[in-house]
Design an enzyme around this catalytic site. Structure first.
Site, PDB file in Angstrom:
ATOM      1  N   SER A 196       0.783  -0.975  -0.351  1.00  0.00           N
ATOM      2  CA  SER A 196      -0.139   0.181   0.209  1.00  0.00           C
ATOM      3  C   SER A 196       1.214   1.327   0.455  1.00  0.00           C
ATOM      4  CB  SER A 196      -0.847  -0.117   1.375  1.00  0.00           C
ATOM      5  OG  SER A 196      -2.023  -1.410   0.785  1.00  0.00           O
TER       6      SER A 196
HETATM    7  N1  SAH Z   1       0.550  -5.008   4.216  1.00  0.00           N
HETATM    8  C1  SAH Z   1       0.258  -5.409   2.364  1.00  0.00           C
HETATM    9  C2  SAH Z   1      -0.275  -5.708   1.960  1.00  0.00           C
HETATM   10  C3  SAH Z   1      -0.585  -6.439   1.218  1.00  0.00           C
HETATM   11  S1  SAH Z   1      -1.728  -6.805  -0.315  1.00  0.00           S
HETATM   12  C4  SAH Z   1       2.051  -4.715   2.835  1.00  0.00           C
HETATM   13  O1  SAH Z   1       2.467  -3.794   3.503  1.00  0.00           O
HETATM   14  O2  SAH Z   1       2.556  -5.060   2.043  1.00  0.00           O
HETATM   15  C5  SAH Z   1      -2.910  -7.321   0.333  1.00  0.00           C
HETATM   16  C6  SAH Z   1      -2.711  -8.385   1.333  1.00  0.00           C
HETATM   17  O3  SAH Z   1      -3.660  -9.280   1.294  1.00  0.00           O
HETATM   18  C7  SAH Z   1      -1.851  -9.831  -0.432  1.00  0.00           C
HETATM   19  O4  SAH Z   1      -0.763 -10.539  -0.710  1.00  0.00           O
HETATM   20  C8  SAH Z   1      -2.873 -10.505  -0.225  1.00  0.00           C
HETATM   21  O5  SAH Z   1      -2.498 -12.222  -0.475  1.00  0.00           O
HETATM   22  C9  SAH Z   1      -3.423 -10.981   1.018  1.00  0.00           C
HETATM   23  N2  SAH Z   1      -4.859 -11.778   1.111  1.00  0.00           N
HETATM   24  C10 SAH Z   1      -6.218 -11.394   0.319  1.00  0.00           C
HETATM   25  N3  SAH Z   1      -6.911 -12.162   0.968  1.00  0.00           N
HETATM   26  C11 SAH Z   1      -6.314 -12.643   2.245  1.00  0.00           C
HETATM   27  C12 SAH Z   1      -6.194 -14.093   2.981  1.00  0.00           C
HETATM   28  N4  SAH Z   1      -8.175 -14.342   3.163  1.00  0.00           N
HETATM   29  N5  SAH Z   1      -5.812 -13.737   4.415  1.00  0.00           N
HETATM   30  C13 SAH Z   1      -4.820 -13.019   4.760  1.00  0.00           C
HETATM   31  N6  SAH Z   1      -4.154 -12.378   3.919  1.00  0.00           N
HETATM   32  C14 SAH Z   1      -5.167 -12.181   2.726  1.00  0.00           C
END
Ligand code: SAH
Length: 213
Positions: A60
């Site tokens: 993000s």
């Molecule tokens: N906070 C992260 C943002 C990653 S993007 C950072 O700082 O990099 C969001 C993430 O949510 C992705 O990696 C995706 O695989 C994950 N995601 C989506 N659905 C999910 C679920 N049900 N449980 C765990 N992770 C999930």
């Protein structure tokens, strides 16, 4: 990379955009965002932009991370208690949260990113940060109740499990599709008498998916 000057400049921009919570600003000054992206993207790490982290996912924007953390910390100068993050991704936001909370559980459904986050965080000595591999749509009951829950992926609604695992007095911040078919940031406050849901600005997060891969 001598990143401190650019990181501080990033935080000055965040302040100009309205972020004011001292602990959030301090955490954003401390965590080295360039360590969480591919070296080819490191020179963009302190721009206010989301960046690819592999497997179709993105880290993000700093502004969104700061905004969500500030919503969690709102009105309090104390550290948060136990926090659950859904969507570890590269681990950046989890690292920021670890400076704001006593304990952080961060869960990721993609094994490749879970492993990558572990690698990125190695050596940062964030002993209060626990990385979990699993489906975050189910929350993580073992750590419940949580003072705060934060999701980095957005679904059609906020899973009931998250609300159940939130402590009374706790707050959840997550993107979710609201009536208008658009994704908005949603805040849920759990009180002794029920939940209060507040819809905030439009956002664009990767989709929340069930199961692991
Ligand atoms: N906070 C992260 C943002 C990653 S993007 C950072 O700082 O990099 C969001 C993430 O949510 C992705 O990696 C995706 O695989 C994950 N995601 C989506 N659905 C999910 C679920 N049900 N449980 C765990 N992770 C999930």
């Amino acid at each position: 990379m001598d990143s401190q000057a650019v990181r501080w400049a990033m935080v000055r921009k965040l302040e100009a955009q309205g972020v004011s919570h001292p602990a959030v600003l301090a955490a954003m000054r401390t965590v080295e965002r360039h360590r969480f992206v591919d070296s080819a993207l490191a020179n963009q790490a302190y721009e206010d932009t989301s960046l690819p982290i592999g497997l179709g996912q993105t880290i993000s924007k700093p502004n969104v991370v700061a905004r969500m953390c500030e919503l969690l910390c709102q009105g309090s100068r104390e550290k948060l208690g136990r926090v659950l993050e859904i969507g570890t991704g590269c681990g950046y936001q989890a690292a920021v949260l670890s400076h704001l909370a006593r304990e952080v559980y961060s869960i990721e459904r993609l094994r490749g990113l879970h492993d990558k986050a572990r690698e990125n965080l190695r050596g940062m000595r964030l002993s209060n940060l626990h990385l979990l591999f699993g489906d975050g749509m189910l929350g993580y009951p073992k750590g419940a109740p949580y003072a705060a829950i934060i999701a980095a992926a957005g679904g059609n609604d906020i899973p009931d499990a998250w609300i159940e695992q939130l402590a009374v007095g706790g707050r959840l911040v997550a993107p979710a599709v609201t009536g208008s078919d658009r994704q908005n940031l949603v805040v849920v406050d759990k009180t002794a008498t029920g939940v209060v849901r507040t819809v905030l600005e439009a956002v664009l997060f990767v989709p929340l998916k069930s199961g692991v891969a």
